[in-house]
Design a protein around this motif. Structure first.
Motif, PDB file in Angstrom:
ATOM      1  N   LEU A  48      13.976  52.121  56.511  1.00  0.00           N
ATOM      2  CA  LEU A  48      15.399  51.778  56.496  1.00  0.00           C
ATOM      3  C   LEU A  48      16.041  52.047  57.857  1.00  0.00           C
ATOM      4  O   LEU A  48      16.827  51.239  58.353  1.00  0.00           O
ATOM      5  N   ARG A  49      15.666  53.162  58.478  1.00  0.00           N
ATOM      6  CA  ARG A  49      16.197  53.465  59.819  1.00  0.00           C
ATOM      7  C   ARG A  49      15.794  52.391  60.826  1.00  0.00           C
ATOM      8  O   ARG A  49      16.589  51.988  61.675  1.00  0.00           O
ATOM      9  N   GLU A  50      14.550  51.932  60.740  1.00  0.00           N
ATOM     10  CA  GLU A  50      14.076  50.878  61.641  1.00  0.00           C
ATOM     11  C   GLU A  50      14.898  49.604  61.459  1.00  0.00           C
ATOM     12  O   GLU A  50      15.342  48.989  62.436  1.00  0.00           O
ATOM     13  N   GLU A  51      15.109  49.220  60.208  1.00  0.00           N
ATOM     14  CA  GLU A  51      15.890  48.006  59.943  1.00  0.00           C
ATOM     15  C   GLU A  51      17.342  48.175  60.388  1.00  0.00           C
ATOM     16  O   GLU A  51      17.950  47.235  60.913  1.00  0.00           O
ATOM     17  N   MET A  52      17.906  49.357  60.199  1.00  0.00           N
ATOM     18  CA  MET A  52      19.279  49.609  60.665  1.00  0.00           C
ATOM     19  C   MET A  52      19.344  49.507  62.189  1.00  0.00           C
ATOM     20  O   MET A  52      20.312  48.965  62.736  1.00  0.00           O
ATOM     21  N   GLY A  53      18.330  50.001  62.886  1.00  0.00           N
ATOM     22  CA  GLY A  53      18.274  49.892  64.341  1.00  0.00           C
ATOM     23  C   GLY A  53      18.220  48.439  64.781  1.00  0.00           C
ATOM     24  O   GLY A  53      18.887  48.046  65.754  1.00  0.00           O
ATOM     25  N   GLU A  54      17.434  47.639  64.075  1.00  0.00           N
ATOM     26  CA  GLU A  54      17.348  46.215  64.401  1.00  0.00           C
ATOM     27  C   GLU A  54      18.687  45.518  64.144  1.00  0.00           C
ATOM     28  O   GLU A  54      19.100  44.645  64.918  1.00  0.00           O
ATOM     29  N   LEU A  55      19.380  45.919  63.083  1.00  0.00           N
ATOM     30  CA  LEU A  55      20.712  45.378  62.811  1.00  0.00           C
ATOM     31  C   LEU A  55      21.679  45.754  63.933  1.00  0.00           C
ATOM     32  O   LEU A  55      22.428  44.903  64.432  1.00  0.00           O
ATOM     33  N   THR A  61      23.455  41.601  70.658  1.00  0.00           N
ATOM     34  CA  THR A  61      23.074  40.259  71.123  1.00  0.00           C
ATOM     35  C   THR A  61      24.100  39.204  70.723  1.00  0.00           C
ATOM     36  O   THR A  61      24.135  38.132  71.315  1.00  0.00           O
ATOM     37  N   LYS A  62      24.882  39.506  69.691  1.00  0.00           N
ATOM     38  CA  LYS A  62      25.917  38.585  69.190  1.00  0.00           C
ATOM     39  C   LYS A  62      25.339  37.285  68.628  1.00  0.00           C
ATOM     40  O   LYS A  62      26.010  36.269  68.592  1.00  0.00           O
ATOM     41  N   ASP A  63      24.078  37.330  68.195  1.00  0.00           N
ATOM     42  CA  ASP A  63      23.455  36.188  67.532  1.00  0.00           C
ATOM     43  C   ASP A  63      23.742  36.333  66.035  1.00  0.00           C
ATOM     44  O   ASP A  63      23.131  37.154  65.349  1.00  0.00           O
ATOM     45  N   GLU A  64      24.696  35.544  65.536  1.00  0.00           N
ATOM     46  CA  GLU A  64      25.151  35.714  64.157  1.00  0.00           C
ATOM     47  C   GLU A  64      24.076  35.398  63.124  1.00  0.00           C
ATOM     48  O   GLU A  64      24.006  36.042  62.079  1.00  0.00           O
ATOM     49  N   ALA A  66      20.746  35.784  63.526  1.00  0.00           N
ATOM     50  CA  ALA A  66      19.826  36.929  63.546  1.00  0.00           C
ATOM     51  C   ALA A  66      20.480  38.148  62.907  1.00  0.00           C
ATOM     52  O   ALA A  66      19.816  38.920  62.201  1.00  0.00           O
ATOM     53  N   LEU A  67      21.780  38.316  63.129  1.00  0.00           N
ATOM     54  CA  LEU A  67      22.521  39.423  62.520  1.00  0.00           C
ATOM     55  C   LEU A  67      22.447  39.337  60.996  1.00  0.00           C
ATOM     56  O   LEU A  67      22.165  40.333  60.322  1.00  0.00           O
ATOM     57  N   ALA A  68      22.670  38.143  60.455  1.00  0.00           N
ATOM     58  CA  ALA A  68      22.604  37.950  59.004  1.00  0.00           C
ATOM     59  C   ALA A  68      21.203  38.235  58.473  1.00  0.00           C
ATOM     60  O   ALA A  68      21.032  38.841  57.403  1.00  0.00           O
ATOM     61  N   GLU A  69      20.180  37.821  59.227  1.00  0.00           N
ATOM     62  CA  GLU A  69      18.804  38.084  58.795  1.00  0.00           C
ATOM     63  C   GLU A  69      18.494  39.574  58.822  1.00  0.00           C
ATOM     64  O   GLU A  69      17.835  40.093  57.907  1.00  0.00           O
ATOM     65  N   GLU A  70      18.967  40.271  59.851  1.00  0.00           N
ATOM     66  CA  GLU A  70      18.730  41.719  59.908  1.00  0.00           C
ATOM     67  C   GLU A  70      19.498  42.443  58.808  1.00  0.00           C
ATOM     68  O   GLU A  70      18.983  43.406  58.223  1.00  0.00           O
TER      69      GLU A  70
END
Length: 124
Positions: A48-55, A61-64, A66-70
């Protein structure tokens, strides 16, 4: 940004939960975890920490898209926590749903600083 119809949102999240269940079955996730709920979550927390870091990185990056996927990856792992908790999660989900459904303007307000729904002071 357009509000998604309730039925479409609920369907998408239901599909996500179903895939978490299938993924855990396919990989035997629960069978490889210890019996203790605490130990199960201790093992899963780094995921979960890894996924939160990716989010967090996608916010930069402001890639919406990719943001939704993360954000969805975070939800996938969080739902995986519930699956790993097995029967404990069923009552917990009911409890949290009921608790949040009971929040109204009379009992709570939106904290303008944090955006969090916050309990009103009972003395007011």
């Amino acid at each position: 940004m357009t509000l998604v119809p309730r039925s479409e949102f609920v369907s998408a999240v239901t599909n996500l939960a179903a895939e978490v269940y299938d993924f855990h079955e396919r990989w035997g996730v629960e069978e490889r975890l210890p019996d203790s709920a605490i130990e199960r979550i201790k093992i899963r927390q780094p995921l979960l920490r890894e996924e939160m870091g990716e989010l967090d990185n996608e916010i930069v990056t402001k890639d919406e898209t990719a943001l939704a996927e993360e954000a969805t990856d975070v939800a996938f792992v969080a739902i995986g926590h519930l699956a790993a908790l097995q029967e404990l999660s069923l009552l917990a989900v009911e409890t949290v749903v009921a608790k949040n459904a009971a929040k109204t303007d009379a009992t709570h307000y939106i904290n303008r600083e944090t955006g969090k729904i916050t309990r009103r002071d009972k003395a007011l």
